[in-house]
Design a protein around this motif. Structure first.
Motif, PDB file in Angstrom:
ATOM      1  N   THR A 181      69.358  12.972 -15.109  1.00 23.51           N
ATOM      2  CA  THR A 181      68.278  13.564 -14.300  1.00 23.51           C
ATOM      3  C   THR A 181      68.229  13.007 -12.884  1.00 23.51           C
ATOM      4  O   THR A 181      67.594  13.599 -12.011  1.00 23.51           O
ATOM      5  CB  THR A 181      66.910  13.342 -14.971  1.00 23.51           C
ATOM      6  OG1 THR A 181      66.659  11.934 -15.079  1.00 23.51           O
ATOM      7  CG2 THR A 181      66.871  13.967 -16.354  1.00 23.51           C
ATOM      8  N   ASN A 182      68.881  11.855 -12.652  1.00 26.13           N
ATOM      9  CA  ASN A 182      68.898  11.253 -11.313  1.00 26.13           C
ATOM     10  C   ASN A 182      69.784  12.017 -10.341  1.00 26.13           C
ATOM     11  O   ASN A 182      69.564  11.980  -9.125  1.00 26.13           O
ATOM     12  CB  ASN A 182      69.408   9.811 -11.368  1.00 26.13           C
ATOM     13  CG  ASN A 182      68.590   8.898 -12.245  1.00 26.13           C
ATOM     14  OD1 ASN A 182      69.125   7.948 -12.805  1.00 26.13           O
ATOM     15  ND2 ASN A 182      67.299   9.147 -12.392  1.00 26.13           N
ATOM     16  N   LEU A 183      70.796  12.690 -10.859  1.00 26.40           N
ATOM     17  CA  LEU A 183      71.867  13.204 -10.012  1.00 26.40           C
ATOM     18  C   LEU A 183      71.425  14.339  -9.092  1.00 26.40           C
ATOM     19  O   LEU A 183      72.116  14.644  -8.114  1.00 26.40           O
ATOM     20  CB  LEU A 183      73.049  13.662 -10.872  1.00 26.40           C
ATOM     21  CG  LEU A 183      73.629  12.592 -11.818  1.00 26.40           C
ATOM     22  CD1 LEU A 183      74.854  13.144 -12.526  1.00 26.40           C
ATOM     23  CD2 LEU A 183      73.957  11.312 -11.073  1.00 26.40           C
ATOM     24  N   GLN A 184      70.287  14.959  -9.383  1.00 31.57           N
ATOM     25  CA  GLN A 184      69.772  16.049  -8.548  1.00 31.57           C
ATOM     26  C   GLN A 184      69.401  15.565  -7.146  1.00 31.57           C
ATOM     27  O   GLN A 184      69.397  16.330  -6.199  1.00 31.57           O
ATOM     28  CB  GLN A 184      68.573  16.686  -9.273  1.00 31.57           C
ATOM     29  CG  GLN A 184      67.650  17.538  -8.429  1.00 31.57           C
ATOM     30  CD  GLN A 184      66.330  16.821  -8.144  1.00 31.57           C
ATOM     31  OE1 GLN A 184      66.199  15.616  -8.359  1.00 31.57           O
ATOM     32  NE2 GLN A 184      65.364  17.558  -7.638  1.00 31.57           N
ATOM     33  N   ARG A 185      69.139  14.269  -6.985  1.00 34.69           N
ATOM     34  CA  ARG A 185      68.642  13.780  -5.697  1.00 34.69           C
ATOM     35  C   ARG A 185      69.169  12.398  -5.312  1.00 34.69           C
ATOM     36  O   ARG A 185      69.120  12.025  -4.132  1.00 34.69           O
ATOM     37  CB  ARG A 185      67.101  13.729  -5.704  1.00 34.69           C
ATOM     38  CG  ARG A 185      66.559  12.706  -6.692  1.00 34.69           C
ATOM     39  CD  ARG A 185      65.104  12.927  -7.066  1.00 34.69           C
ATOM     40  NE  ARG A 185      64.660  11.949  -8.056  1.00 34.69           N
ATOM     41  CZ  ARG A 185      64.942  12.022  -9.349  1.00 34.69           C
ATOM     42  NH1 ARG A 185      65.687  12.998  -9.812  1.00 34.69           N
ATOM     43  NH2 ARG A 185      64.497  11.102 -10.179  1.00 34.69           N
ATOM     44  N   ALA A 240      64.769  17.868  -3.937  1.00 35.58           N
ATOM     45  CA  ALA A 240      65.853  16.917  -3.691  1.00 35.58           C
ATOM     46  C   ALA A 240      65.980  16.453  -2.238  1.00 35.58           C
ATOM     47  O   ALA A 240      66.080  15.249  -1.980  1.00 35.58           O
ATOM     48  CB  ALA A 240      67.179  17.496  -4.187  1.00 35.58           C
ATOM     49  N   CYS A 271      58.118  11.185 -10.211  1.00 40.29           N
ATOM     50  CA  CYS A 271      59.040  12.327 -10.189  1.00 40.29           C
ATOM     51  C   CYS A 271      59.238  12.900 -11.588  1.00 40.29           C
ATOM     52  O   CYS A 271      59.378  14.111 -11.757  1.00 40.29           O
ATOM     53  CB  CYS A 271      60.391  11.905  -9.615  1.00 40.29           C
ATOM     54  SG  CYS A 271      60.342  11.382  -7.898  1.00 40.29           S
TER      55      CYS A 271
END
Length: 260
Positions: A66-70, A193, A186
């Protein structure tokens, strides 16, 4: 500064506000970034690219899908690894000349005090009030400039608390600890993002200006971004003389100086 560095940082050196002296100040500088997530990613990447000599990055968490979006410092192949390990690999590829000191732990207590005391500038890239207030107290105690950023949903904010100056307020002046302030994350509220990228990049710019000593920082101002309308507002901030953190610390410091 060697020939390779003169070439690498030539676009900085061409700026009269920076020049060789300013770039050397960056190379000699030590920045502490607390948080390697959405804000810490662009902040740390620009500090490393710009040539900050020593970059201390603290985060206790691991990379999640879920971190990779931003959180642009991390990639899919790093999922499950400590964020500081992922960050170290990214920042080393970006600029191997920057000395990286990863701290895979929640920075608090004596460890936080020690790292703040060694830093030339501190960037708060965290997402909770308890940690923000702990960082602020340490910066007030050691009189270190603090660059604070936050982002949630489509909104962002950033400010500088230059605690080297006697008339500068602190984070507690703006958001007093213990008051009924809603804390949002978040994971619950979501975040657009690019907002963390915008705020984190501004944090890097302000930290670089602090290290170089050029321009006017956001000290005494809170910059607010409404990402849905892409409108900015600047709000003037003042020091609270009755602040339980910086008011007490500075009065004690003044008394101590007078007794010497």
């Amino acid at each position: 500064m060697n020939d390779d560095q003169l070439l690498r940082y030539s676009r900085h050196i061409l700026l009269p506000e920076i020049d060789v002296e300013g770039q050397q100040a960056l190379l000699d500088g030590r920045a502490l970034v607390v948080g390697a997530g959405g804000l810490g990613s662009p902040a740390a990447m620009y500090l490393a690219a710009a040539g900050v000599g020593t970059l201390v990055l603290a985060d206790h968490d691991t990379v999640d899908l879920t971190n990779l979006q931003r959180q642009i410092m991390h990639s899919a192949d790093m999922v499950g690894l400590p964020k500081v390990a992922s960050a170290r690999a990214t920042l080393h590829r970006l600029n191997p000349q920057t000395r990286l000191e990863p701290i895979q732990a929640r920075l608090e207590g004596e460890a936080l005090e020690a790292e703040v005391g060694r830093a030339d500038v501190v960037l708060d890239c965290t997402d909770n009030f308890a940690t923000r207030h702990a960082i602020n107290r340490a910066c007030v105690k050691h009189r270190k400039p603090l660059v604070s950023g936050a982002a949630i949903r489509f909104d962002g904010q950033v400010s500088v608390f230059d605690l080297r100056k006697p008339d500068s307020g602190c984070y507690h002046c703006l958001f007093p600890e213990g008051e009924d302030i809603e804390e949002v994350r978040c994971a619950v509220m979501g975040v657009f993002a690019p907002i963390v990228g915008i705020v984190g990049t501004i944090q890097a710019a302000e930290a670089l200006k602090v290290l170089i000593g050029c321009g006017r920082t956001l000290d005494g101002r809170l910059l607010l971004l409404d990402g849905l309308s892409m409108e900015w507002r600047s709000v003037a901030l003042g020091r609270d003389p009755g602040c339980a953190v910086c008011g007490t610390a500075r009065c004690a410091g003044a008394v101590e100086s007078a007794l010497r």
